[in-house]
Structures are given as C-alpha cells and as structure tokens.
Scaffold this motif. Structure first.
Motif, PDB file in Angstrom:
ATOM      1  N   GLN A  73      -5.453  -5.016   4.615  1.00 57.69           N
ATOM      2  CA  GLN A  73      -4.743  -6.653   5.155  1.00 57.69           C
ATOM      3  C   GLN A  73      -6.963  -7.328   4.939  1.00 57.69           C
ATOM      4  O   GLN A  73      -6.704  -7.841   4.122  1.00 57.69           O
ATOM      5  CB  GLN A  73      -3.886  -7.313   6.401  1.00 57.69           C
ATOM      6  CG  GLN A  73      -2.460  -6.324   5.915  1.00 57.69           C
ATOM      7  CD  GLN A  73      -1.877  -6.957   6.653  1.00 57.69           C
ATOM      8  OE1 GLN A  73      -1.575  -6.429   8.411  1.00 57.69           O
ATOM      9  NE2 GLN A  73      -0.313  -7.278   6.010  1.00 57.69           N
ATOM     10  N   GLU A  74      -6.996  -6.891   6.142  1.00 59.40           N
ATOM     11  CA  GLU A  74      -8.262  -7.661   5.999  1.00 59.40           C
ATOM     12  C   GLU A  74      -9.139  -7.169   5.174  1.00 59.40           C
ATOM     13  O   GLU A  74      -9.784  -8.250   5.049  1.00 59.40           O
ATOM     14  CB  GLU A  74      -9.415  -6.497   6.856  1.00 59.40           C
ATOM     15  CG  GLU A  74      -9.716  -7.434   8.028  1.00 59.40           C
ATOM     16  CD  GLU A  74     -11.156  -6.182   9.393  1.00 59.40           C
ATOM     17  OE1 GLU A  74     -10.616  -5.928   9.480  1.00 59.40           O
ATOM     18  OE2 GLU A  74     -12.155  -6.334   8.909  1.00 59.40           O
ATOM     19  N   LYS A  75      -9.143  -5.889   4.436  1.00 62.87           N
ATOM     20  CA  LYS A  75      -9.937  -6.347   2.742  1.00 62.87           C
ATOM     21  C   LYS A  75      -9.983  -7.206   1.973  1.00 62.87           C
ATOM     22  O   LYS A  75     -10.655  -7.821   1.575  1.00 62.87           O
ATOM     23  CB  LYS A  75      -9.923  -4.569   2.377  1.00 62.87           C
ATOM     24  CG  LYS A  75     -10.341  -4.788   0.968  1.00 62.87           C
ATOM     25  CD  LYS A  75     -11.973  -3.996   0.681  1.00 62.87           C
ATOM     26  CE  LYS A  75     -12.491  -4.833  -0.415  1.00 62.87           C
ATOM     27  NZ  LYS A  75     -13.706  -4.741  -0.421  1.00 62.87           N
ATOM     28  N   ALA A  83      -4.313   1.756   9.035  1.00 62.02           N
ATOM     29  CA  ALA A  83      -3.922   1.435   7.715  1.00 62.02           C
ATOM     30  C   ALA A  83      -3.353   0.043   7.209  1.00 62.02           C
ATOM     31  O   ALA A  83      -4.467  -0.133   6.310  1.00 62.02           O
ATOM     32  CB  ALA A  83      -3.705   3.004   7.188  1.00 62.02           C
ATOM     33  N   GLN A  84      -2.672   0.007   7.453  1.00 62.25           N
ATOM     34  CA  GLN A  84      -2.090  -0.890   7.265  1.00 62.25           C
ATOM     35  C   GLN A  84      -2.906  -2.903   7.577  1.00 62.25           C
ATOM     36  O   GLN A  84      -3.163  -3.511   6.629  1.00 62.25           O
ATOM     37  CB  GLN A  84      -0.660  -1.682   7.716  1.00 62.25           C
ATOM     38  CG  GLN A  84      -0.028  -2.715   7.074  1.00 62.25           C
ATOM     39  CD  GLN A  84       1.413  -2.713   8.090  1.00 62.25           C
ATOM     40  OE1 GLN A  84       1.594  -2.421   9.067  1.00 62.25           O
ATOM     41  NE2 GLN A  84       2.231  -3.745   7.454  1.00 62.25           N
ATOM     42  N   LEU A 142       1.094  -1.246  -0.070  1.00 63.61           N
ATOM     43  CA  LEU A 142       0.254   0.125   0.227  1.00 63.61           C
ATOM     44  C   LEU A 142       0.803   1.431   0.058  1.00 63.61           C
ATOM     45  O   LEU A 142       1.854   1.306   1.650  1.00 63.61           O
ATOM     46  CB  LEU A 142      -0.708   0.031   1.182  1.00 63.61           C
ATOM     47  CG  LEU A 142      -1.742   1.347   1.795  1.00 63.61           C
ATOM     48  CD1 LEU A 142      -2.964   1.444   0.311  1.00 63.61           C
ATOM     49  CD2 LEU A 142      -1.895   1.158   2.647  1.00 63.61           C
ATOM     50  N   VAL A 143       0.430   1.961  -0.961  1.00 56.76           N
ATOM     51  CA  VAL A 143       1.239   3.093  -0.938  1.00 56.76           C
ATOM     52  C   VAL A 143       0.536   4.411  -0.710  1.00 56.76           C
ATOM     53  O   VAL A 143      -0.426   4.587  -1.439  1.00 56.76           O
ATOM     54  CB  VAL A 143       1.554   3.127  -2.144  1.00 56.76           C
ATOM     55  CG1 VAL A 143       2.945   4.785  -2.417  1.00 56.76           C
ATOM     56  CG2 VAL A 143       3.187   2.052  -2.554  1.00 56.76           C
ATOM     57  N   MET A 144       1.212   5.007   0.152  1.00 61.18           N
ATOM     58  CA  MET A 144       0.236   6.670   0.378  1.00 61.18           C
ATOM     59  C   MET A 144       1.340   7.788   0.245  1.00 61.18           C
ATOM     60  O   MET A 144       2.096   7.870   0.919  1.00 61.18           O
ATOM     61  CB  MET A 144      -0.553   6.374   1.269  1.00 61.18           C
ATOM     62  CG  MET A 144      -1.551   5.688   2.144  1.00 61.18           C
ATOM     63  SD  MET A 144      -2.457   5.711   3.797  1.00 61.18           S
ATOM     64  CE  MET A 144      -0.934   4.977   4.678  1.00 61.18           C
ATOM     65  N   LEU A 145       0.952   8.648  -0.521  1.00 59.34           N
ATOM     66  CA  LEU A 145       1.533  10.026  -0.469  1.00 59.34           C
ATOM     67  C   LEU A 145       0.459  10.843  -0.091  1.00 59.34           C
ATOM     68  O   LEU A 145      -0.717  11.606   0.132  1.00 59.34           O
ATOM     69  CB  LEU A 145       1.439  10.407  -2.350  1.00 59.34           C
ATOM     70  CG  LEU A 145       1.653   9.704  -3.092  1.00 59.34           C
ATOM     71  CD1 LEU A 145       1.887   9.685  -4.647  1.00 59.34           C
ATOM     72  CD2 LEU A 145       3.269   8.830  -2.566  1.00 59.34           C
ATOM     73  N   THR A 146       1.492  12.047   1.128  1.00 57.65           N
ATOM     74  CA  THR A 146       1.190  13.208   1.515  1.00 57.65           C
ATOM     75  C   THR A 146       1.410  14.289   1.169  1.00 57.65           C
ATOM     76  O   THR A 146       2.337  14.372   0.914  1.00 57.65           O
ATOM     77  CB  THR A 146       0.493  12.910   3.295  1.00 57.65           C
ATOM     78  OG1 THR A 146       1.981  12.948   3.586  1.00 57.65           O
ATOM     79  CG2 THR A 146       0.159  11.493   3.252  1.00 57.65           C
ATOM     80  N   LYS A 147       0.290  15.144   1.357  1.00 57.88           N
ATOM     81  CA  LYS A 147       0.790  16.526   1.656  1.00 57.88           C
ATOM     82  C   LYS A 147       1.323  16.932   2.406  1.00 57.88           C
ATOM     83  O   LYS A 147       0.666  16.926   3.547  1.00 57.88           O
ATOM     84  CB  LYS A 147      -0.438  17.423   1.117  1.00 57.88           C
ATOM     85  CG  LYS A 147      -0.454  18.726   0.394  1.00 57.88           C
ATOM     86  CD  LYS A 147      -1.535  19.921   0.410  1.00 57.88           C
ATOM     87  CE  LYS A 147      -1.334  20.849   0.415  1.00 57.88           C
ATOM     88  NZ  LYS A 147      -2.924  21.449   0.224  1.00 57.88           N
TER      89      LYS A 147
END
Lengths: 676, 624
Positions: free
Chosen positions: A486-488, A481-482, A351-356
């Motif tokens: 994962q659950e999903k 988040a992880q 999972l990759v998240m990009l934040t401002k």
C-alpha cells in the motif's frame, strides 16, 4: 433462465447453480405436478427429480448425449467428467451451445483448483462437493455459485476473459519498479521471516481489477500456467468484485475531485454485489469477506454494512487451499497444493500471494503412486500391446519398496493412514503371492482401492479443515505485506484505477490505421493479450462512444471470437468476414523465438464436444497446437500468436491486410511494449 | 489431420418413427412403438435402445422447457427431432452435416409422407407398418440419391441445364402448363424431363414433393425398359391421391397476381418464421369454423367442396385415404386406363377383373399388369407421334376412343365409390376406438404447434412421354369428369410429344469439371443449386470443399448480417458469399502460396473474391 448442475450417476445433485428465473421456472413446473397442499421439497431434490430421466438415460447410452435444443431455443449441454455428469441449460438465448460447454469446463477447472486430486476419485469428490452437513454444503455451494457468476460476468464483459489470456497494464516504468519491489522487498522479507510457519512465497502479483500490474515468481518456483492464473483471477474477483460503474468515475468527476485528494476512490461498494442487486440476498459470499483493518473510515463503513451477511469464511486471514500445476525437473505434476493469500489493497487493487506448503512433498509422492496404479490397472485391463501406457507397466517391485517407505513415513497414527496400510497389505498379499504371479485381472479392483486410498490420504493432508492447521503466514506478517505494498502504491492508485479502464486506447492507433475500429492481439505461448479498452458503462464513454453503437460493436467482437473459434476448431486458422458495415479478420500464426515467421501446419480438426478452444479450462494452444507443431519442428521454441481486427467495411481489403500485417509485427515489438 | 474425419459415404445414419401411444404401460415392449427404423438391418435390441432412450429423454427435456425438442446430439451423431402428439421422429446424420440442414431434411421427409399418405396417425390406423415402411424407405432413398454430398446441405431442385436448351423450349413448356390450366379443375403443374425440372408453376417445395413420385416411376420404367424389348412406354397417364396443407392450397388457389405477395407474406413451411405464425393461428383460433372458413373464403365457389370443412367430419376430409382398403394400403397411382386401340367392352371387363386382382394381390402386381397393358397400347401412340403438331383426324380419333374409355372408367368409379363408403364406416369405428383409447390415457404433452395441420386431398395427374412427364395437381373430381380429363389430355398430348423429342435431341450438358476450381451456387428462393462438384465418388477432392461449405453455411444461417467469408487452412482456401436469396461458395484448386498464416497481401486466399467473380460468370452466376 440459466442453470448448471453436477450430478452423480445415481442422479444425486452434487452441485447446482440456477438464476432466479430458472429456479422459478423449475418450481412452477414441479408445483403443477405436485398434489395440492403438499410442501415443495428442497430445490435440489426438485432438480434431481426433474432431471433424473436425462441423467439415467445418459448413463444408459453407449454414445453419450452432448446437447439438446428445443423449438423455443432452450439449450441443454451435457458432458460426463469421470463419474460426474455436468448439465448446463440456457433458456433465454443469451448463451449458445459453445458458451455452455465452456462454462461447464470452467466449472470443472474451478473444482480441480479447489479439490485437486480428490477429483480423481468419484466417491471422494461426491462427498467433497456435497457435504453431509447442510450448513457446510450451503456455504460451499454459495461459494461455487459465486465463482460461476463472477466468471460469467467476466466472460461477458472483460476482453481478457473473452479470449482467455491475461492482460497486463501497459506502464513499463511502474511495472518494472513494482516487480523489483515484489522481489527485493516483499518476497524476500516474507520468506526470511520466522512467522511464515514453513510456507514459502512462490508467486506474488498485483491485480488492478482483472489486469496484471506486476508479477514476480521466486527463483525456485515453477511457471504459473495461464490457465491457473486466470482461475486465480476469477477467485480474487469473486472475493473482491470490482464494481465497474462505481469505481470508474466519469471524466468530469475525475476532474473535479482531482484536487481534493483521493477520497473519491475510497467510495466503498454499497452492497456486496451491487452488480446484481436482485440476487444479493442469495450470494452473500461474494464480496462478503470482511476486509482487513483499513485505515480509511469509509472502508470501515463498508465493512459495517457487511455484517448483516450470514455466511462468510470464518477467518479472513485464512488462506484458501488451491491446487496448481507444477513442472519439476522430472515432469509435470498437476494439482499440487498451494495456499493463496488474497490481500485487498484498495477496492479494485489486490495483492495475491501463492505459497508452497511444507507438506507438499506428500502430494508429489501421492501423484506418482496414483500414476503407477493407474498404469498398472490399464495394463491389466487391456493386456500388453494396446495403448502406450499399458505396454510399459510400472516396475511393481520398485513401487513396492517405495510404497512401504512412504507408509512408514506417514506413520500409523491417523485412521486414514491405517486404512491405506491395510489395503496395501492386502494388495501385496494378492500381487506378490508366492509361487504365481498375482498380476492378473483379479487385481484390478485392488488397484482401484489403492487409488481411492491414496486420494483419501491426499484429501486428509490438504483438504481437511484448515482451521486446526496452524500452518500459514501469521496475521501480522500478512498485515505487514499489505501495508508495504500500500505504501509503495499509494501515489499511484488513482492512476492505476483509471489506467485499468484505459489501458491502451484506439485513439493512439487512429492515425496510423485509418478505418480500424478495434483489435485484439494475443500471445498464446505466454497467455497474454492486448486490446484497446472496450469498457462500456453508464458513465464512461469509450472511443466507440456510448449507447447502442458501442454495444453493437462489442457484441460483434464477442460474436467474431465465437465464429473464429468455431473455424479454428474445424481446422481453419485464417478467417475474414464481411458482416454488415464491418470487416473482420482473424489470423493465427507461429514464430520462432527470434520473431521469424514459421510455416504453418495443418490445424487439427476437433470434435464438437471437445474441450472449448481457449486457455482457462483447457490450454488448447499449448496442449494441442504447440505440442502438435513442435512435433514437426523439433528443437525449436515455437510461439503462437493471434490477431483479430475490426475495420469499417468500406476500407479496401488490401489496406486492411496491410494494417493487419503492421499490427502483427509492431504490437510485440519490444520498443513499443517492453513488457509484452 | 483431415484423415481423422473418415470419408463416410453414409451421411444419414438413422431414421426412425416411434409411436409413444403404443407403449403406455410398464410392460409394453418398446418395439411395439417402432413404426419404422432405418437402417432396417439394425439389430432389434439397438433399435429398442435408441428409440426408447431418445424418445424418453426428448420427452423429459420437452417437459422441462415446455417446448418440443428440435435437435439432439450424441458424441458421434446428431439427430433432428420432431415430436407431434405421440409420434416421435428422429433423423440422425453424421456430425459434419450442418444442424440446420438435418432439421430441414427431417421436415422434408415428414412433409413427403403427408403429401402422399395424408395424416400420419390415420395412415397408421389404416395401413400396416410394413407397407408404410416401404414408403419411408422410398423417401429416404430419394433423399439420399442426390448427385453429391452437397444435397445434404442444400435441399434443392434439380433442373435441366438451361444453357444447353433452346429458350423457346422452356417457353413451350410453360405454355403447355398454361394450356392445361384452362381446365378449371387443374390447379398447377410442372414439366419434368429425366428427373429434372423443365418448367414449374408450383413452389419449389411442392415441386420437390411431386418429383419423388415421378422419379420413382421413372426408375421403375427404366428398369422394365431394360427388361422388355418394346422400345417405349410413352404415353402412360396415371394419377395418385396426394394431400396439400391449407397454406399450400391457399397459395395455389390465390390469383396469380397475388402469388408473389402471398409467397412473401406466407413463407414456406420450412422457414422458421412460418412455424411461429402457424402455431399462432392454430392457437388463436380455437373454433374449427373460424379456422376453416379462412381458406374457404379465398376459394372460388366451385371449389368449396375441397375446402377443409373439418366440421363436417374428419372422415370426409380424409376419404381418399380411406378408400384405400386395409389390404391394399398404398395410396398408389391409380392408372387410368386409356382406351386407344383396345375395345371398350373388353377393357371394361378387364378393368373389373383387374380391380379385383389388385385388391388381392396388392399394388405391385397391378402396376406390372398395367405396364403390360400400356405397352400394348403403345403401338398406337407410336403411330400418333409423327403428327406432333396436331393432325386433326388423329386427334379426333384419339378423343373418341378416350371418351369411350372415360365411360368405362366412370362406370368403374361407381363400384369404387361403394367400396369407399364401406371403407369409411370401417374407419369410423376404428377411429372412434382410437379416440376412446386416447381419452383414457391422455398424452401429457400437448403443444399447439404439434398438432397435425389439416390436409386437403388432391390428385396428382401424371402424363408420361418417355423421359418427359407432365405432372398436374388437380381437383380429385377431375378423374371422374371424363370431358375435362379428355380435354387436359389432348390439349397437351401433341405438344408434349414435340417437347420430348426436342429435349431428347438436346446435347447433354458438358460436364463442368474443370480442374481449376470448385464452386456451388445455391438459390434459396428457387431452391436450385449450380455446382461443378462432380459426384459422390470423387469425394477425395470434393470432401474438403463440402466440409468448408457446410461450415460457412452454418455461419451464414447463424448470423443474418454476415455477407462474405474467407476461411483457409494449409491446403485450401474457400470464399463464400451470400445475398438475400443466394449463397455462393468458391474454392481454388491446386497449391496455395506457402506464405500464409501471418497477415499478408500476397496470400492468394484474399484474391478469391475477384477470381470467383470472373470464373463464375461463365456459369451464369453474377456476383457483382
């Protein structure tokens, strides 16, 4: 026998990457010139000594070198990026000139993603690429070396990195569900949490190996360009390399273990870089990042094996600072700071998240001022009436008041800010001197100084040690988040890992297209591609079979892409080739939004040393082709497509063309691939 | 966008030869090492910069990869590079010439120089830079004199248009060459007409080399023809020293039956496989004896004298070159004066005087005088011509006079030999000095393949009848063997006259410029090019064709298995196909269908293969 190095004009090595053979070769060469008994100096110094004549000669020539070849096919490719000279070498015949040029440009792209606008100041970049502290330097160089190796591996084995476009997993329902999940659950929850420390998740996506399962961008985020997305995939792959041989079990294995639960897929990677075990000792950074708390005991074991590694990022939950292009209402802003969180879900799935980040507004201002001073400098140097930039100098009085405010807002507390202020005061004294206009050529060095100071501010705000900066999503938030994702995906993960190897297969096309062996279709406007799987590993058998034939065809496909790119570079956008027992076709065309084919235009003819055709290092299609095209078709949204096919040579040309036409129209039909 | 690639007529931008041995110390100026630089009007500073930087950087790269640099590209210019001992050659061409072709052109230039001058090192020891510069300039201008830009891509022989010529004439030409070979001192020959090949027994590469000299003489004669009122200069015989490589000689001396085999197993110097082979033989055979015994054993015993017995001494090997004194450096044609109407005695004295003069005044004067003399003699030749098919009486008379002449010449030969000896000793001294200098500063770069291969002196005999030239490669002995000389001369004279008359009468080939299509058909075995590309002036329409040809040719060279290709852009589509020996390029003129880009059977580009097959049949190109 491969090497890539970055050197300053004074022949200082700012970065180098060599494979073991080349390193040996260089050391032997140097050893012979060395007096006996003397100890071999540091490798980078050896490189510097040996390459110095080339580097210095390169800066002497007015028309700079672009390449050398020797009788036994050593290739040297050179390119000057601002104050840095890049040199790429190949001595084993595995790469051609254009591969080396591409590798250099990709390296440049990765440096930009990592250092942002600091790359605009040669002086600062030099310090950044070659830190004084040896340990720090080793860590940085190892990381960059890992990136090059990851990229080279992907380029040689992954079709999406061959054509430089992102491949999506074709599973409409699951993709839709995931996107919805990312939007409604994940991003919403993260962005409403108090633990986000001012950061805001802009983009979140799930990668299965290099393929995109789902991608979600929040409403106020700008588009993530294909170039940036590809660069991020390389970084994610570098962090968690997929081990093709191991996590791709043979069909029998899948059969036998399918009943016994998912364990077989938990098989951890035995060594951090089993891809190339010989060099594992030298690249602990790759895969070396300890993972987060895994529930699975097997993973725990894998983690244990990683403890032997010497260097790794200090804290796994530390995001990586990256710089991406952002388009605001008022224009394009390249290299805006973001934080990247790369959370492994299972080996192969990330999972990759990009934040401002909260201070990103400073970057926008810095960029604007940099642009202003750049324009002013050009104007002063070339005089009015030369280039477009020089003709319209920025309104300096406007800049003056804004700059004053900007500096006041920064506050004089930090040394960096104080320096900027003193240079700015000096600049103002010269520029706005009473009685005469200060805007003469004498001001040029002060423009330069201002630019350096601005880059310094930028560096200070976004690149100084992240450890003492508290801004980041809290560890527990990341874990949550992880766990959510994962659950999903827990029930899907085995399927996804297999699917990523068999995204679409030629079998489903054989009936409709007899004689067709392979194809690649690319939507260049969206930066996406689709192609039957062509993975060739020890264990698996693709439709092409395994062994030499499959390898042969794979090499042919890679060669075809090279040839067609060369033709495209010279202005030819339709190419057919009869090569051995195969017939290859390549087409590039334009459509409007409704799918209506548009008349083609002349394709620009590019020089041999222009940036390579592709999307990763430089988006040729959007920056050159579409921009060029839209000049002629004003007000229309133009889309650009490419199709490559491989047929058996015995198939009549008419049939082949008919196939191509059908593929071109069918592949992007919504009914078939709703996500494309 | 095509406008960006400006139509530059000068494809060859730079050529230079740089001698690194002249610039060893820190203080040595770079220009000391510049042997030749083209364009000659380039400012000296720029010459210095280019030579110094390119040679330096190439050397660094060579050391890094333990292999000499082959190509060097700048942003706007690409160079083919050859490094041989201390010499550094670079030929710079514009970016749209294929890289392989630039390398071939450079190799050809160097081969030409060695063919006419022998070893490069020795040439520069014996002669002044200026005189050799003239040689380079001549080869360069010959290289650039091709009829179209295609000559930069394909190195080709210009042949007469066989469709316009009675096949019997070609047979006749072949017979003339065979007849000449009855003299054992004649190795092979070729017949050229107005700068085009009529018939040749040599390999295309060797024929190309021979033609350079011929075409230079031809243009000179044409110029003087315009000036002088005398109608013809026919009948001139000249000879010049040339140098063959061992492999070329081996090929020539092997029995005709084996030639085909030989040509396959030993490809020509320019072919890449050969290079590795050559370097291997050189490095595998460390002793000079084993190296030289090989060609010698292949030769018939009477030819042993000319085998490269380097073991005797290098100087003997290169003696013809050393016979050129330093003042008259040119290994220039040594016109053999034929006595036709002139008296023997007067000729001898004239000859002596002439010889003296030539040493004082240099080659150019000598040739002019020659020409005058030849035109005096012309009258008699003219009288002879009506009896093309051999009036016995005339023939006898001619033979008689020729014999007299030979006597005169052989007398002359002695004095020349004396001079030669003197020259030799001079060379020895100079050479020895060179060696000492060499050992003091050993060149750090020595690659096996870079040493100059031994060259064997031969003589190029040329017999001109107006536009027709019989060129024979002969043993140097022939010029002193009056009986054989006479035999060769007379066995061919009558037939040459006849052939010339017929060829002159043949209608000029119809210009193939039908506006429908452009094509080029290159035969790499025979090195011939058929094309209807009109010429360098008509660049406007031909340029896209040349550009596309260049692109496809590069790909054909890169990918061995590639057989056919079609490429297209908005304005043009080109079809290219190649077999083992041939490459064919075909482009339809006129507007293409607009309906393109997206794959479509209606796109006329895809009908090009069948069109090419039909259209090219009438040009004698069979693509089936």
């Amino acid at each position: 026998m491969k090497c890539l190095l970055i050197a300053s004009e004074s022949a200082e090595i700012l970065f180098h990457w060599t494979d073991p053979e080349y390193q040996r070769n260089i050391q032997e060469r140097y050893g012979t010139a060395q007096e006996e008994g003397e100890e071999l100096p540091a490798f980078e110094d050896v490189l510097s000594t040996l390459f110095a004549p080339i580097i210095i000669s390169s800066s002497t020539m007015e028309d700079s070198y672009t390449s050398f070849t020797t009788d036994d096919n050593h290739i040297y490719v050179l390119h000057q990026f601002d104050e840095c000279l890049y040199i790429a070498v190949n001595g084993d015949g595995e790469e051609k000139e254009d591969d080396l040029r591409r590798k250099m440009h990709v390296m440049k792209k990765m440096v930009e993603v990592m250092f942002g606008m600091v790359t605009l100041s040669g002086n600062l970049l030099r310090k950044e690429l070659r830190p004084q502290d040896t340990e720090q330097r080793t860590r940085l160089w190892k990381y960059l070396q890992g990136l090059i190796e990851t990229y080279s591996h992907l380029r040689d084995n992954d079709q999406s990195f061959l054509v430089e476009a992102v491949e999506r997993l074709i599973h409409p329902t699951l993709c839709e569900q995931c996107i919805e999940f990312l939007e409604r659950r994940l991003v919403q929850q993260l962005n409403s949490s108090v633990e986000r420390a001012g950061e805001e998740v802009l983009h979140a996506f799930i990668l299965v190996h290099t393929k995109l399962l789902a991608f979600y961008s929040s409403r106020n985020a700008s588009i993530l360009t294909p170039s940036d997305l590809l660069a991020i995939i390389i970084m994610a792959q570098n962090l968690y390399p997929s081990n093709v041989d191991l996590d791709d079990p043979s069909p029998e294995e899948v059969e036998s273990t399918s009943g016994s639960g998912p364990e077989s897929f938990y098989t951890p990677e035995p060594s951090p870089s089993s891809r190339d075990s010989s060099s594992s000792a030298e690249q602990p950074a790759r895969g070396g990042t300890p993972m987060f708390e895994f529930v699975d005991p097997d993973i725990q074991m894998a983690e244990d094996s990683l403890h032997t590694l010497e260097v790794g990022p200090p804290d796994p939950s530390t995001p990586r600072r990256i710089f991406l292009e952002v388009s605001h209402k008022d224009g394009l802003y390249p290299m805006m700071p973001h934080s990247m969180y790369c959370l492994p879900l299972w080996p192969g799935i990330t999972l990759v998240m990009l934040t401002k980040i909260p201070t990103s507004a400073v970057a926008v201002s810095v960029y604007k001022y940099l642009e202003d001073f750049d324009k002013l400098e050009k104007h002063l140097r070339e005089g009015p009436g030369s280039s477009a930039a020089a003709r319209s100098p920025p309104n300096m009085h406007d800049v003056r008041s804004k700059m004053d405010k900007f500096i006041k807002a920064l506050g004089p507390s930090e040394l960096q800010f104080a320096q900027l202020q003193s240079v700015w005061t000096e600049f103002k004294k010269r520029a706005f001197a009473r009685g005469k206009s200060g805007f003469t050529r004498d001001l040029i060095p002060w423009c330069k100084k201002m630019k350096t100071q601005l880059c310094g501010i930028y560096r200070h705000c976004f690149l100084s040690d992240l450890a003492d900066v508290p801004q980041r999503l809290s560890l527990s938030l990341q874990e949550r988040a992880q766990a959510m994702v994962q659950e999903k995906l827990i029930d899907w993960k085995d399927f996804l890992l297999v699917k990523s190897k068999r995204n679409i297969t030629m079998v489903s096309y054989l009936e409709d297209f007899p004689g067709l062996i392979h194809f690649i279709c690319v939507d260049r406007s969206g930066g996406q591609m689709i192609a039957p799987s062509l993975s060739i590993t020890e264990h698996t058998t693709s439709e092409l079979g395994k062994g030499p034939v499959a390898h042969y065809i794979k090499n042919k496909v890679w060669g075809l892409v090279r040839t067609t790119r060369h033709c495209l570079q010279k202005g030819y956008s339709t190419v057919t080739l009869r090569d051995g027992d195969f017939y290859f076709c390549y087409f590039l065309w334009f459509e409007n939004e409704t799918g209506y084919r548009l008349d083609s235009v002349d394709i620009p003819v590019l020089a041999d040393d222009s940036p390579p055709i592709g999307m990763l290092a430089y988006d040729y299609y959007n920056r050159r082709l579409l921009r060029y095209y839209s000049k002629k078709h004003k007000g229309e949204t133009v889309k650009c497509y490419e199709l490559l096919t491989v047929h058996l040579g015995v198939i009549p040309t008419e049939i082949i063309l008919q196939h191509c036409r059908q593929l071109a129209t069918k592949l992007w039909e919504p009914s078939r691939n709703p996500l494309l | 966008m095509a406008g960006l690639m400006s139509l530059d007529t000068r494809r060859c931008n730079y050529f230079f030869l740089y001698d690194g041995s002249k610039v060893r110390g820190e203080g040595d100026p770079t220009r000391e090492g510049i042997c030749y630089f083209y364009p000659e009007e380039t400012p000296l500073d720029k010459q210095d910069l280019l030579c110094g930087q390119l040679a330096g950087v190439a050397r660094c790269v060579s050391e890094l990869s333990s292999s000499p640099v082959r190509t060097l590209k700048l942003r706007r210019c690409k160079f083919a590079v050859r490094m041989m001992a201390d010499f550094f050659w670079a030929l710079g061409c514009s970016m749209d010439v294929p890289t392989v072709s630039v390398c071939e052109l450079l190799d050809h230039l160097i081969d030409l120089f060695c063919f006419y001058n022998g070893s490069v090192r020795q040439s520069y020891q014996l002669n002044s830079k200026e005189s050799l510069a003239a040689q380079w300039a001549q080869y360069l201008s010959h290289m650039q004199s091709g009829p179209s830009e295609l000559c930069y891509i394909f190195r080709c022989l210009r042949t007469i248009d066989s469709t316009n010529v009675d096949p019997l004439l070609l047979l006749k030409a072949a017979l003339i060459l065979q007849a000449c070979q009855r003299c054992p001192l004649v190795l092979v020959g070729c017949i050229l007409f107005r700068g085009r090949v009529v018939s040749t027994q040599m390999s295309p590469q060797l024929t190309m080399k021979v033609m350079v000299h011929e075409s230079e003489i031809y243009t000179k004669t044409q110029k003087s023809n315009e000036a002088s009122t005398s109608s013809s200069l026919g009948g001139a015989v000249s000879s010049t020293a040339v140098f063959l490589t061992t492999s070329e000689l081996q090929y020539l001396q092997s029995a005709p039956v084996n030639k085909d085999l030989g040509s396959q197993s030993t490809p020509h110097k320019d072919d890449p496989p050969k290079k590795t082979r050559l370097s291997r033989t050189l490095s595998d055979t460390p002793s000079t004896e084993s190296e030289t015994s090989c060609p010698a054993s292949l030769q018939p015993p009477q030819k042993l004298r000319f085998s490269p017995h380097v073991s005797e001494s290098d100087d003997s090997l290169f003696s013809p070159a050393s016979s050129q004194s330093a003042d008259s450096p040119n290994p220039s044609p040594q016109p053999l004066r034929r006595l036709l109407s002139n008296g023997r005695n007067s000729n001898q004295t004239e000859e002596e005087v002439h010889e003296e003069e030539s040493y004082r005044a240099g080659f150019q004067n000598k040739e002019d005088e020659d020409r005058q003399m030849d035109s005096q003699g012309d009258g008699s030749v003219f009288e002879e011509t009506p009896c093309v098919n051999g009036g016995a009486g005339d023939g006898d008379a001619a033979r008689g006079t020729a014999f007299d002449y030979r006597g005169a010449d052989s007398g002359n030969e002695h004095s020349r030999d004396d001079r030669k000896a003197a020259g030799d000793s001079g060379v020895c001294c100079r050479k020895a000095k060179g060696h000492r200098a060499g050992t003091r500063h050993p060149p750090p770069l020595t690659f096996d393949s870079l040493e100059e291969s031994p060259l064997i002196p031969m003589t190029l005999y040329m017999h001109r009848v107006n536009g027709l030239v019989l060129a024979l490669l002969v043993e140097p002995r022939l010029t002193s063997d009056s009986a054989s000389m006479e035999e060769v001369y007379h066995s061919s004279l009558a037939s040459l006259n006849g052939l010339e008359a017929h060829l002159r009468a043949a209608p000029p080939g119809a210009p193939g410029a039908s506006g429908q299509y452009v094509f080029a058909h290159y035969d790499s075995i025979q090195s011939t090019l058929k094309t209807n590309v009109s010429g360098r002036s008509g660049g406007a329409t031909d340029h896209p064709f040349v550009r596309a040809t260049s692109l496809l040719h590069s790909h054909f060279c890169d990918t061995e298995t590639l057989q056919e290709a079609i490429i297209r852009n908005v304005s043009a589509a080109m079809y290219g196909t190649r077999s083992v020996a041939q490459e064919t390029y075909f482009q339809q003129q006129g507007s293409l269908s607009r309906n393109w880009g997206i794959p479509s059977q209606q796109d006329s580009a895809f009908s090009l293969p069948s069109k090419a097959r039909h259209r090219l049949l009438k040009h004698g190109v069979n693509l089936l």
